[in-house]
Enzyme design. Sequence first.
Site, PDB file in Angstrom:
ATOM      1  N   GLU A  20      33.168  68.808  19.795  1.00  9.81           N
ATOM      2  CA  GLU A  20      33.830  67.838  18.921  1.00  9.81           C
ATOM      3  C   GLU A  20      34.316  66.602  19.690  1.00  9.81           C
ATOM      4  O   GLU A  20      34.712  65.613  19.066  1.00  9.81           O
ATOM      5  CB  GLU A  20      35.035  68.498  18.229  1.00  9.81           C
ATOM      6  N   ASP A 205      31.076  73.951   6.845  1.00  8.68           N
ATOM      7  CA  ASP A 205      30.926  75.153   5.998  1.00  8.68           C
ATOM      8  C   ASP A 205      31.868  75.002   4.810  1.00  8.68           C
ATOM      9  O   ASP A 205      32.641  74.057   4.773  1.00  8.68           O
ATOM     10  CB  ASP A 205      31.292  76.411   6.810  1.00  8.68           C
TER      11      ASP A 205
END
Length: 238
Positions: A20, A205
Amino acid sequence: MTKHDHSERAIGIIAAMQIEIDGIKKKLTDNYTVNISGIDFECGYIGDRRVVCAKCGVGKVFAALCAQTMCMKFALDCIINTGVAGGLADGLKVLDVVVAGDVVQHDMDTSPLGDPVGLLSGINIVNIPCDKNIADTLSECVKAEGIKCITGTVATGDQFVCTEEKRQYIKSTFNAAACEMEGGAIGHVCYVNEVPFGIIRAISDGGDDAASLDYPTFARLAADNSVKAVLRFIETYR
Ligand code: ADE
């Protein structure tokens, strides 16, 4: 200014995981690392902008530790938390982005004592507002990358959300658009230190029964979408 003079105001960037934050660290020039309490703070420039990046680790305690250290050791214009999240808002798809208008801690619960769920005792609020200028600028940066973006509540807790039941609880209790594990803690630390902050999360998700399979498939691609927007933010934010 010497290399290790931390008085020049910087944009602080925090992410939980390497995937990230790597895309931002790679762009740093004149960079060097300061290790404090096991966290590497990578300091440098992107263009003419001073930037401090850190991978904090997963969860609220690591996130708070990192944000508080950043506030105390560096002169900051703001802190941005970038990364991935489970999508909760209707119509949100994998790789879309949620920019937080505010953050809540969905696992904070003193309701048996008569408090509202999510109340942060002491500061007596549930939703911590993000800096409006930062949120607006982040949203513009996401859209400029051609990525779908919504603004909403980001709900944080020390859990990977992966059941329909938990997902619905967080969505309906807090009217949350996304769930993750650090943003609320970083917001909490920034709030008490009066440091402007923003949270940007790309969806990996749905926080549902398929989340444990979707997450490893999409986390990297999602993280890249958030990084693209943050790099644009660093160019734009004044
Ligand atoms: N980060 C990415 N997906 C998540 C989920 N489903 N729950 C908590 N944090 C997440």
